[in-house]
Design an enzyme around this catalytic site. Sequence first.
Site, PDB file in Angstrom:
ATOM      1  N   GLY A  11       3.895  28.902 -29.974  1.00 37.49           N
ATOM      2  CA  GLY A  11       4.742  27.803 -29.517  1.00 37.49           C
ATOM      3  C   GLY A  11       6.013  27.705 -30.339  1.00 37.49           C
ATOM      4  O   GLY A  11       6.126  28.306 -31.416  1.00 37.49           O
ATOM      5  N   TYR A  58      -1.056  21.410 -24.680  1.00 40.85           N
ATOM      6  CA  TYR A  58      -0.901  21.762 -23.271  1.00 40.85           C
ATOM      7  C   TYR A  58       0.416  21.125 -22.841  1.00 40.85           C
ATOM      8  O   TYR A  58       0.499  19.916 -22.675  1.00 40.85           O
ATOM      9  CB  TYR A  58      -2.078  21.198 -22.465  1.00 40.85           C
ATOM     10  CG  TYR A  58      -2.131  21.637 -21.019  1.00 40.85           C
ATOM     11  CD1 TYR A  58      -1.205  21.167 -20.092  1.00 40.85           C
ATOM     12  CD2 TYR A  58      -3.111  22.498 -20.561  1.00 40.85           C
ATOM     13  CE1 TYR A  58      -1.244  21.569 -18.760  1.00 40.85           C
ATOM     14  CE2 TYR A  58      -3.168  22.896 -19.230  1.00 40.85           C
ATOM     15  CZ  TYR A  58      -2.232  22.426 -18.343  1.00 40.85           C
ATOM     16  OH  TYR A  58      -2.276  22.819 -17.031  1.00 40.85           O
ATOM     17  N   THR A  59       1.458  21.939 -22.694  1.00 41.06           N
ATOM     18  CA  THR A  59       2.809  21.400 -22.463  1.00 41.06           C
ATOM     19  C   THR A  59       3.343  21.661 -21.059  1.00 41.06           C
ATOM     20  O   THR A  59       4.489  21.331 -20.771  1.00 41.06           O
ATOM     21  CB  THR A  59       3.798  21.989 -23.487  1.00 41.06           C
ATOM     22  OG1 THR A  59       3.767  23.414 -23.401  1.00 41.06           O
ATOM     23  CG2 THR A  59       3.444  21.557 -24.906  1.00 41.06           C
ATOM     24  N   THR A  98       4.863  13.198 -28.119  1.00 41.08           N
ATOM     25  CA  THR A  98       5.981  13.304 -27.185  1.00 41.08           C
ATOM     26  C   THR A  98       6.519  11.963 -26.719  1.00 41.08           C
ATOM     27  O   THR A  98       5.808  10.953 -26.738  1.00 41.08           O
ATOM     28  CB  THR A  98       5.515  14.104 -25.950  1.00 41.08           C
ATOM     29  OG1 THR A  98       6.519  14.102 -24.944  1.00 41.08           O
ATOM     30  CG2 THR A  98       4.262  13.486 -25.339  1.00 41.08           C
ATOM     31  N   TYR A 122       0.267  14.600 -18.299  1.00 44.12           N
ATOM     32  CA  TYR A 122       0.665  15.118 -19.610  1.00 44.12           C
ATOM     33  C   TYR A 122       0.849  13.984 -20.617  1.00 44.12           C
ATOM     34  O   TYR A 122       0.242  13.993 -21.696  1.00 44.12           O
ATOM     35  CB  TYR A 122       1.949  15.935 -19.487  1.00 44.12           C
ATOM     36  CG  TYR A 122       2.583  16.279 -20.818  1.00 44.12           C
ATOM     37  CD1 TYR A 122       1.982  17.182 -21.688  1.00 44.12           C
ATOM     38  CD2 TYR A 122       3.790  15.696 -21.209  1.00 44.12           C
ATOM     39  CE1 TYR A 122       2.557  17.495 -22.910  1.00 44.12           C
ATOM     40  CE2 TYR A 122       4.380  16.008 -22.423  1.00 44.12           C
ATOM     41  CZ  TYR A 122       3.756  16.896 -23.274  1.00 44.12           C
ATOM     42  OH  TYR A 122       4.315  17.193 -24.489  1.00 44.12           O
TER      43      TYR A 122
END
Length: 283
Positions: A11, A58-59, A98, A122
Amino acid sequence: MTELLIFGRTGQVAMELARLAPGARLLGRDEADLTHPDACAALIHEAAPAAVINAAAYTAVDRAESDAETARLVNGEAPGAMAAACAGLGIPFLHVSTDYVFDGSGTTPRPEDAPTGPLGVYGQTKLEGEAAIASAGGQWAVLRTSWVFSAHGNNFVRTMRRLGAERDRLTIVADQIGGPTPAADIAAALLTMAQAMRADPSLGGTYHFAGAPDISWAGFAREIFARSGLAPEVQDIPTSAYPTPARRPLNSRLDCTAIARDFGIARPDWRKGLDRVITELNA
């Protein structure tokens, strides 16, 4: 004894952590499958590190809408299991979250204690991860960030440079506002925080960290093109004209005063970070 254990290898943030902390042990998917939270916790107990950073997630925001189970394991349950393992060992646990935990309403920067309200799977699973970490006890820090970019991985800068070289005209969303954040600066912030938390067990909690100044995606694209020697015409469009499976927050502005207060970490100027990334990409 492993000084620093990092979940994630490929990542954007993990790759920058590898550069800045060459002595750290990074765990890729082949060693640490975050869909198996208990196995991740076992790896922490086995390594007995001085601190743990979770830079894996998990993006795939849109794919999460139809793959909620996997997103929940990786973003929700695995960080909670990691945090519990760290609490049991009495070591700091740091985790990247996030701006998607918020609903994106309003126009003011969100402080850490602002009401959350994810718009999709998400954001919801990332919020569940934050809650699991907090409930695990121990010493932890959640670092919420936004609009991450670097010279590697899938990100807006690389996409715009490719499209800007291929097309004469692009339509880009102009009503989503946030702070683009260089992955290198996120990595540096995490390492500074980890060191400070080891020295002072009272430090920790939820923090915001995003690049400055805030800008729209369209405005960010114009800067990318200008600094890359590209000149496509950019037409501003509203989010409603670019539908996606997952809704995006319109307001991703983050109030970053707490991290400056507790760790002395200032918001990075993303324009300087952009210049570094473009130099690396050109090389």
